[in-house]
Design an enzyme around this catalytic site. Structure first.
Site, PDB file in Angstrom:
ATOM      1  N   HIS A  64     166.764 -26.196  48.109  1.00 18.72           N
ATOM      2  CA  HIS A  64     165.596 -27.722  47.746  1.00 18.72           C
ATOM      3  C   HIS A  64     164.349 -26.623  46.360  1.00 18.72           C
ATOM      4  CE1 HIS A  64     162.907 -24.797  50.866  1.00 18.72           C
ATOM      5  NE2 HIS A  64     162.661 -24.922  49.968  1.00 18.72           N
TER       6      HIS A  64
HETATM    7  P1  TYD Z   1     163.246 -25.561  55.410  1.00 17.63           P
HETATM    8  O1  TYD Z   1     162.053 -25.960  54.268  1.00 17.63           O
HETATM    9  O2  TYD Z   1     164.178 -25.952  55.525  1.00 17.63           O
HETATM   10  O3  TYD Z   1     163.199 -23.958  55.426  1.00 17.63           O
HETATM   11  P2  TYD Z   1     164.383 -22.832  54.206  1.00 17.63           P
HETATM   12  O4  TYD Z   1     164.461 -24.397  52.997  1.00 17.63           O
HETATM   13  O5  TYD Z   1     163.278 -22.091  53.677  1.00 17.63           O
HETATM   14  O6  TYD Z   1     165.628 -22.724  54.798  1.00 17.63           O
HETATM   15  O7  TYD Z   1     162.202 -25.509  56.642  1.00 17.63           O
HETATM   16  C1  TYD Z   1     163.153 -25.735  58.053  1.00 17.63           C
HETATM   17  C2  TYD Z   1     162.084 -26.343  58.709  1.00 17.63           C
HETATM   18  O8  TYD Z   1     160.689 -25.995  59.190  1.00 17.63           O
HETATM   19  C3  TYD Z   1     161.654 -28.076  57.886  1.00 17.63           C
HETATM   20  O9  TYD Z   1     162.452 -28.218  59.455  1.00 17.63           O
HETATM   21  C4  TYD Z   1     160.210 -28.084  57.885  1.00 17.63           C
HETATM   22  C5  TYD Z   1     160.436 -26.789  58.821  1.00 17.63           C
HETATM   23  N1  TYD Z   1     158.743 -26.077  57.774  1.00 17.63           N
HETATM   24  C6  TYD Z   1     156.716 -26.583  58.431  1.00 17.63           C
HETATM   25  O10 TYD Z   1     156.526 -26.780  59.440  1.00 17.63           O
HETATM   26  N2  TYD Z   1     156.474 -26.207  57.491  1.00 17.63           N
HETATM   27  C7  TYD Z   1     156.810 -24.451  56.779  1.00 17.63           C
HETATM   28  O11 TYD Z   1     155.209 -23.983  56.046  1.00 17.63           O
HETATM   29  C8  TYD Z   1     157.970 -24.268  56.619  1.00 17.63           C
HETATM   30  C9  TYD Z   1     158.615 -23.337  55.396  1.00 17.63           C
HETATM   31  C10 TYD Z   1     158.996 -24.960  57.189  1.00 17.63           C
END
Ligand code: TYD
Length: 150
Positions: A64
């Site tokens: 992302h």
């Molecule tokens: P995600 O953004 O997919 O993780 P990464 O891109 O770092 O691998 O996040 C995974 C899940 O966690 C998604 O459902 C969003 C949630 N999340 C939160 O609730 N709060 C946060 O601060 C973050 C970073 C993620």
């Protein structure tokens, strides 16, 4: 005990580009210590910290970009790669030093991979969690790049 702190000034930092930032390190035969203070060691006001851990071998995280949020990514344990793309070129940063952080400006597509077993990826961010700040579709990211709005 050998102790030193690093005075960091961000005035000359190009905040449009990813940058490795050295963090303070207190060296000690009992074990080393690193810390960050808001307004001193990170080039943005810290609104949130999160960390990713127990990543199974071969897994990839991220995938992302952000509209607004700035981040500092720190390998507080272990080693992993952060791949950053501005839409034109991708650069890979191997993070494996708990006393360094990778500053990631908004508008960079990032993936994290090659996690060594037991690694911990800590992320300091300039904004609270807001799903509206995410671009999770790579085609949408490339469309933003093409229109100069990423
Ligand atoms: P995600 O953004 O997919 O993780 P990464 O891109 O770092 O691998 O996040 C995974 C899940 O966690 C998604 O459902 C969003 C949630 N999340 C939160 O609730 N709060 C946060 O601060 C973050 C970073 C993620």
């Amino acid at each position: 005990m050998i102790a030193f702190t690093i005075m960091i000034t961000f005035a000359s930092m190009d905040k449009t580009k990813p940058t490795i930032i050295a963090l303070p390190k207190i060296c000690d035969p009992r074990g080393n210590l690193t810390f960050v203070e808001n307004g001193r060691h990170v080039p943005f006001d810290i609104a949130r910290a999160y960390w990713v851990y127990d990543v199974p071998g071969g897994e990839e995280r991220g995938g992302h970009s952000h509209h607004q949020s700035e981040e500092l990514i720190i390998a507080t344990g272990g080693s992993f790669n952060v791949n950053l793309s501005d839409g034109y070129e991708t650069k890979t940063y191997t993070l494996n030093r708990p006393f360094e952080g990778l500053y990631v400006p908004p508008g960079y597509w990032r993936t994290l991979d090659n996690f060594a077993s037991g690694s911990v990826c800590m992320v300091l961010t300039s904004t609270p969690y807001d799903e509206a700040d995410y671009v999770r579709d790579h085609d949408e990211f490339m469309a933003l790049v093409a229109t100069g709005k990423k």
